[in-house]
Each structure stands twice: as structure tokens, then as C-alpha cells.
Design a protein around this motif. Structure first.
Motif: not given
Ligand code: NAP
Ligand code: ZN
Ligand code: ZN
Length: 349
Positions: A40-54, A62-67
């Protein structure tokens, strides 16, 4: 010896994701090796790769909704078999000894290891997420995907699912409770489904997108409020026991705080780049209201949530996409144009 696997990564905060080769450790005695089928694509993936959380390190996978399916297991592993369908969420390790780990609350362990942006102690390298063909994790962090669940629609449960299920359970969503959900995206649509499945008297969606109100009703909401409409917001004042706020951008929390009844609680699960505007202290005081936060959930509760989903027929509403559409999907997520979770078909990588 390690295995090189295909992945998709961003090389900087402003570059699109593209092909990358990453290293996976060998399957150790306590590990399972997984062929990833869906992520799955979580909005956290977007925050992370765009370095919005530093906290981004590049290449960022990214990717933490894995099956996926287990292809090999270590000698000490119990409870998993080769060929079984399993899920991996936001965590791939923790200390297993601290008070939080002992209470099955690994999400609070100070030594927990993120599925990405963590540190793989065996490889001595950063961890890489699920936009990849394979992953190796400690078997404690591999969740059983029950038979009755569609594996692609189950993937978002590993983050969006547990992140909303956990606070709904902790703050007692169920009969006698009126629950609000702010934002109908990946997390929000799961919050609506869970609040309804847990038996809340009313489930009210707050949205900035008027066309989502009808969708929310199909997902189990009893009503919807368009949050940009002042009259609708006024009518919602003092009506709710619990609010799950999933919004991915900073906004005025005071507007939702007003909607709480006496002793009401608003739980923040969205993790925006910039701070929210907080309500005046007096507004909290004179309602004895609380604003809380909640991160994902522990492994035991994540398994409970997956089993609950199988029993109640709950899963995510997904748009299955090939890897080639991932950058387009990111743009749509940022525009709140997701109905309601993108899931990548990993056979297309
Ligand atoms: P998402 O699918 O993009 O959904 C977020 C929704 O928030 C949007 O669909 C939109 O809903 C609403 N929204 C977005 N921008 C807004 C704005 N400027 N003003 C008002 N509403 C806005 O994101 P998601 O994957 O559900 O994730 C939501 C947030 O939770 C992200 O910040 C993510 O990083 C965070 N998160 C936290 C945890 C945790 O452990 N606490 C876990 C996973 C994700 P409407 O169109 O209905 O308004
Ligand atoms: Zn997530
Ligand atoms: Zn610990």
C-alpha cells in the motif's frame, strides 16, 4: 552473503521514484523471508521521501503496508510456514525486553526498528521498505493474513488499519458512543469502517471534499459534515464523544475541539509537516476535553485487528496500480484524490 533485490526509490526530496537495487540480509534463525506481492501507499511514504519529517536517507525506499508469501524461514521460527501469506507493517524489530515490548506495545519501544528509515543491525545499513520484490524480517513482526481476506485489500490494514483500530479501541468506540472521523483518505476510510463495525451509535465524517460524504455513508458513516461549510460545522458543535483526526496537513484543531461533548477526546493520528493551530486553553478547560495522539499499534493488536477484519468482512477500498504509476499516485494523494488507498501490484516491478 546477501541478496540483491529490485526496488523503487527516490534519490532526493525532489526527485521522482525510480528503479533501484537494494540488499536484503540472509534469512537468519529467527527470520522469515517474504516474496512481496502487494504494498500500500501511505501518506507517510510521501512525507518521508519528500523529507517533510527531516528523517529521509537516500536512496529512500518507502512502503510499510506489505503483504506477501513466505519463501523461507529460519530454524527457530514457530507459527509460520513456507508458502503462508503474511503481512509486515511499520516495524521490523524492537528490543523485546523493555516495559513497552513486554506489554506488546512495540510501537513505543525506544529501540524499535522502522520498516524503512530504520537500521538493520545485521547488515549495518538503513532499512528499506516494501516497494521491493522481497524483504527479510524477524518472524515476530510478520503477521498472519487470515484466509478470508483478499491479500491486496489487506495490505493497507498493516498501517492505515491498525493506526485507526488502535485508538478506536483504546478510547472505547462502540455502542453508546458518537464518533467523528476527520479526513476521508487511507486512514479516514478505515476509521469510518472500524467505528461502524465496532458498533458506534453514530459515525460522522468531516471532509473538505463534498463528494466524499456519500462515499462515507456507503462505508458505514451515519452522516457527513463538509468542514468548509460554516453552518454545517456550527450544527456539529457539542455532539461527539470521540474524534479520530487523520488529516495530513496542519489545520485549526479548535474547529473540531468545539464538536466534542464534555469529556470528549480528539485523537490526532495525522502527522503533518507543519504544526497545527491549537484550540484556546479555555475551550479545553470548560469541556474537560482532551487532545491525544496515537502511533500505529503493537504486533499483538495488529493481529487482533486482522482477525477482526476477517470475521467482520472489513478491508480497505483500493485502487491497484502498477509500479509505473507510483509517482502519479503520489500527486493524487497530495491533492486528496485517493479512493481510498493505492496499492502497488509488485508483479509489475
Ligand atoms: P491520505 O490518504 O492523503 O488522507 C488524508 C486526508 O486528509 C485527505 O484525503 C483529505 O480528506 C484530508 N486532507 C488533506 N489535506 C487537507 C487539508 N489541507 N485540510 C483538510 N483536510 C485535508 O493520508 P493517509 O495515508 O490517510 O495519512 C493521513 C496522515 O496520517 C498522514 O499525515 C500520515 O503521515 C499520517 N499517519 C500517521 C500514522 C500514525 O501512526 N499516527 C500512521 C499512518 C499515517 P478529505 O478530502 O476528506 O478532506
Ligand atoms: Zn503508514
Ligand atoms: Zn523494547
Amino acid at each position: 552473503m546477501t541478496t540483491i533485490v529490485k526496488a523503487f526509490a527516490a534519490q532526493s526530496a525532489t526527485s521522482p521514484l525510480g528503479p533501484e537495487n537494494i540488499e536484503r540480509r540472509d534469512v537468519g534463525p529467527n527470520d522469515v523471508g517474504i516474496d512481496i506481492l502487494y504494498c500500500g501507499i501511505c501518506h507517510s511514504d510521501v512525507h518521508f521521501v519528500r523529507n517533510e519529517w527531516n528523517n529521509a536517507a537516500y536512496p529512500a525506499v518507502p512502503g510499510h503496508e506489505i503483504v506477501g508469501r513466505i519463501h523461507s524461514i529460519g530454524a527457530n521460527v514457530k507459527g509460520h510456514k513456507v508458502g503462508n501469506m503474511v503481512g509486515v507493517g511499520c516495524l521490523v524489530d524492537s528490543c523485546r525486553q523493555c516495559v513497552d515490548c513486554k506489554e506488546d506495545l512495540e510501537q513505543f519501544c525506544s529501540k524499535s526498528v522502522g520498516t524503512y528509515a530504520g537500521f538493520d543491525k545485521v547488515l549495518n545499513k538503513p532499512t528499506y521498505g516494501g516497494y521491493s520484490k522481497q524483504i527479510v524480517v524477524d518472524s515476530h513482526f510478520a503477521l498472519r493474513i487470515p484466509e478470508g481476506l483478499d491479500p491486496a485489500a489487506a495490505a493497507p490494514l498493516l498501517c492505515a488499519g491498525i493506526t485507526t483500530y488502535s485508538p478506536l479501541k483504546k478510547w472505547g468506540a462502540g455502542p453508546g458512543k458518537k464518533v467523528g472521523v476527520v479526513g476521508l483518505g487511507g486512514l479516514g476510510h478505515m476509521a469510518v469502517k472500524f467505528a461502524a463495525a465496532l458498533g458506534a451509535d453514530e459515525v460522522v465524517l468531516f471532509t473538505t471534499t463534498p463528494s466524499k460524504v456519500e462515499d462515507a455513508k456507503k462505508l458505514g458513516a451515519t452522516s457527513g459534515v463538509v468542514s468548509t461549510d460554516k453552518a454545517q460545522m456550527r450544527a456539529a458543535i457539542n455532539t461527539l464523544d470521540l474524534i479520530i483526526n487523520t488529516v495530513a496537513a496542519s489545520h485549526d484543531l479548535g474547529e473540531y475541539n468545539k464538536c466534542l461533548k464534555r469529556d470528549g477526546v480528539m485523537v490526532l493520528v495525522g502527522a503533518p509537516e507543519h504544526e497545527h493551530k491549537w484550540p484556546p486553553v479555555m475551550h479545553l478547560l470548560f469541556k474537560r476535553a482532551s487532545i491525544a495522539g496515537s502511533p500505529i499499534g503493537g504486533i499483538l493488536e495488529t493481529q487482533e485487528m486482522l482477525d477482526f477484519c476477517a470475521e467482520k468482512g472489513v478491508a480497505s477500498e483500493i485502487e491497484l496500480i502498477p509500479m509505473s504509476k507510483v509517482n502519479e499516485a503520489y500527486e493524487r494523494i497530495v491533492k486528496s484524490d485517493v479512493r481510498y488507498r493505492f496499492v502497488i501490484d509488485m508483479s509489475t516491478l
